[in-house]
Design a protein around this motif. Sequence first.
Motif, PDB file in Angstrom:
ATOM      1  N   TYR A 516       0.998  -1.164  -0.254  1.00  0.00           N
ATOM      2  CA  TYR A 516       0.049   0.041   0.045  1.00  0.00           C
ATOM      3  C   TYR A 516       0.991   1.109  -0.108  1.00  0.00           C
ATOM      4  CZ  TYR A 516      -3.608  -3.105   2.180  1.00  0.00           C
ATOM      5  OH  TYR A 516      -4.514  -4.177   2.305  1.00  0.00           O
ATOM      6  N   HIS A 525     -14.467  -6.688   1.869  1.00  0.00           N
ATOM      7  CA  HIS A 525     -14.646  -7.971   1.086  1.00  0.00           C
ATOM      8  C   HIS A 525     -14.318  -9.260   1.983  1.00  0.00           C
ATOM      9  CE1 HIS A 525     -10.252  -7.469   2.133  1.00  0.00           C
ATOM     10  NE2 HIS A 525     -10.191  -8.669   1.504  1.00  0.00           N
ATOM     11  N   ASP A 527     -12.937 -13.458   2.555  1.00  0.00           N
ATOM     12  CA  ASP A 527     -11.634 -14.454   1.862  1.00  0.00           C
ATOM     13  C   ASP A 527     -12.708 -15.649   2.062  1.00  0.00           C
ATOM     14  OD1 ASP A 527     -10.471 -12.201   2.057  1.00  0.00           O
ATOM     15  OD2 ASP A 527      -8.769 -13.027   3.480  1.00  0.00           O
ATOM     16  N   HIS A 641     -14.627  -7.573   5.515  1.00  0.00           N
ATOM     17  CA  HIS A 641     -13.501  -6.676   6.330  1.00  0.00           C
ATOM     18  C   HIS A 641     -12.995  -5.665   5.361  1.00  0.00           C
ATOM     19  CE1 HIS A 641     -11.639 -10.592   4.931  1.00  0.00           C
ATOM     20  NE2 HIS A 641     -10.425  -9.533   4.750  1.00  0.00           N
ATOM     21  N   ARG A 650       3.026   0.414   3.566  1.00  0.00           N
ATOM     22  CA  ARG A 650       2.596  -0.609   4.282  1.00  0.00           C
ATOM     23  C   ARG A 650       2.420  -1.933   3.514  1.00  0.00           C
ATOM     24  NH1 ARG A 650      -2.385  -3.354   5.553  1.00  0.00           N
ATOM     25  NH2 ARG A 650      -2.279  -4.518   7.438  1.00  0.00           N
ATOM     26  N   ALA A 652       1.280  -6.033   3.642  1.00  0.00           N
ATOM     27  CA  ALA A 652       0.228  -7.229   4.415  1.00  0.00           C
ATOM     28  C   ALA A 652       0.565  -8.381   3.617  1.00  0.00           C
ATOM     29  CB  ALA A 652      -1.189  -6.809   4.224  1.00  0.00           C
ATOM     30  N   ARG A 656      -2.935 -18.448   3.580  1.00  0.00           N
ATOM     31  CA  ARG A 656      -4.411 -19.314   3.666  1.00  0.00           C
ATOM     32  C   ARG A 656      -3.873 -20.705   3.312  1.00  0.00           C
ATOM     33  NH1 ARG A 656      -4.742 -14.453   1.171  1.00  0.00           N
ATOM     34  NH2 ARG A 656      -6.470 -13.044   1.808  1.00  0.00           N
TER      35      ARG A 656
HETATM   36  O1  AKG Z   1      -3.977  -5.604   4.407  1.00  0.00           O
HETATM   37  C1  AKG Z   1      -4.514  -6.383   5.116  1.00  0.00           C
HETATM   38  O2  AKG Z   1      -4.201  -6.271   6.458  1.00  0.00           O
HETATM   39  C2  AKG Z   1      -5.838  -7.228   4.893  1.00  0.00           C
HETATM   40  C3  AKG Z   1      -5.749  -7.914   3.624  1.00  0.00           C
HETATM   41  C4  AKG Z   1      -6.651  -8.700   3.181  1.00  0.00           C
HETATM   42  O3  AKG Z   1      -7.717  -8.355   3.790  1.00  0.00           O
HETATM   43  C5  AKG Z   1      -6.644  -9.666   2.039  1.00  0.00           C
HETATM   44  O4  AKG Z   1      -5.340 -10.269   2.014  1.00  0.00           O
HETATM   45  O5  AKG Z   1      -7.650 -10.334   1.920  1.00  0.00           O
END
Ligand code: AKG
Length: 684
Positions: A516, A525, A527, A641, A650, A652, A656
Amino acid sequence: MSPRKPAKVPGNIQIQPVESGRITRSRKNKALVLPELPPSSLNDQSTDPKSIEGHPPAWAECRPELCDALPWFRAVQGGVYHSGNLCLGFLVDADCGIRSYIDDEIVITRVGGGCTKGADGNLVLVKDQDNDNSAISSLTNSMSLKIPVGMIIGSRNTLLGRKLPHRYNVMAYFRVTHIWYERIGKKAGAKVRFEKLDLSSKSWWAARSLPSPVPIQERRFDIQPENFQCGACHQWSVQIYNEGWMCLHSPCKRFWTIHESTPPPDLTFHVNFLRARLPPDLEVQPHYSLVPDLLSTLNEEDGDVISKRIAWKGIVCPRCSKCIARRFWQGWKCAEGIPFSPGKSSGCGFEKSLRIRPISLRSVIKDLEISPIKRALNFDPKFMVPEIDDRSLYPYRKLVYKIPGVGNITHLVSSQSINTRTNGPDDLFKQLQLVDLGLQRYPLQQSVVVGTLTAHFAVNYGMPYKYVVSVESKGFDEACSEILQALGRLTWATKQAVIDTGDPFLPPNELLLLGYFEDMKIGYHDDGESSLGPTVATLSLGAKSTMLVRMKYTYYHGFSKAKKPLSDDPVLLGCDQYDQRKALKSQFTDGSLNEAAYSDLRLGILKKSRSREAPPCIKMELNHGDLLIMHGENLQKYYEHSVVPENNLRFALTARYIKPEHVDSKEIQKGQFNLSADQVYDGK
Ligand SMILES: O=C(O)CCC(=O)C(=O)O
């Protein structure tokens, strides 16, 4: 009463020629065959469709790319872009409305707004327009303040009668000369006339077979349409149509009448209205570049500029003039369109890569030293308050949000000792900036505007995974050590969160990395694909972010947005009208209500409630080094979420478990990996 003695005109309408400021139509002009425009451009727009004079100074094959690259046309929907109550850009595309016109120097069109799509796909005006409409008032301001407007023509426009080279083509600067109202169907709708600002050169969209325009010094600027004052409302209106003069002020009782009668349906433009040109005026100066040059103003040596909002705007390709979005972490590539459009102009291959210098944690985290103390100590009682456990996973603080019958969310709050350890979050944040991970922005599959890209960069490792977009996956054997280190942490975190629930632990075999920049985010969205296991774990690095969790609309209301009832409404705690819906469901389950009555009564409840999205029920502050684990299939089924970072960099990393039976056998090996001793995480 008219302030001046009105001239009598046939019928009982009274019109009066303008006495001051009027440019009277001379008798000579009436019969004159004017040299300015060839006859073909007056009401008859037939020209050789294939042959236009030149090329647009900027173009795009999809709307988001156009708007991303042109600061003066950021409107992804609608035809008018305004900012600060000034109209800066205007698009003429498929539907310019009734009585519209385009030639090499003039555009006459409706102003959007108040319309809905009719059965034939054309826009139908369903609401009267007036000067309070922001698009109309911005055009009025640009006209009175002499602000030129950038004009774009879309290839669906048929008025010009020439084949346009691209889906969206920047024409030139125009000035607004007239804004008026007409009766359109049963409503009053605004119309606008634009005149090209630079009359000295031939327009690129002019027919090649036509001669160059008459030089400025030989032009007849005295030819202007006539203005008349209405005897009823005393407002002045210009004569636009041959069939007669009309008052063009919609509140007037004589609005849109010729001699108090409805005008004929097939009105034709008055020659002077089309031929009139305003003389060059030094006061009319463009306030912005029609073709912006973002790259020349972006200094890569300038600190963290490369992750700032401006650095992920689009550019106009300096080689082929295509508007290109910033799709790649490394920079811009003038490649295929978005979405991939075979047969369309695909760009020239120009590339601009930015020199990526790592941004320090210090510059993205304001309270680097004190933030571990502040973290997640105060909980807003508006949201769910978690169970707190400071011992079992020390030095992590463990916060657990339990949603009975649905699932739980475990938030492992990191600390300085965790973050500063060798190969810990601080090192990972730095290292991930130094390797080329192949991060890209992808087109959203379900977007109102086709071609809209995600507001984050993504790359997938391991088993293929489709989230809000479809991303190609790289095998873990291609992954750098930092990715595998993160995978080690996420495997550990997944295990810790699942152990307590008694559910089987399925080690992750996929990792999605999101990057980001400033103002990027991931919207609501879930998962919840059928191919996914029940656990999703994320490691946050860099800037602080806010994660919100809310019930999905359908479960919150018991109905879809199209008012289709849920066949089996789970009536989740916290849903809209919980008590009433719960009571009805018990009556239905015990047989005292049949299905039809149950559905009707639920619809009755729905009609009384506001059709808004559910408010968020969990709010979490995710800081550098934190781990977040969502567990439970129903959590993804019923809830969604979003994550919004606070500052400009950032990462992330989300791991999974993808069920191998859902994966093409050729891709299975992508999810296999062996972690070295320093990639296995021990929770410290
Ligand atoms: O950026 C985040 O912490 C969440 C990422 C997320 O929601 C996802 O990868 O589905």
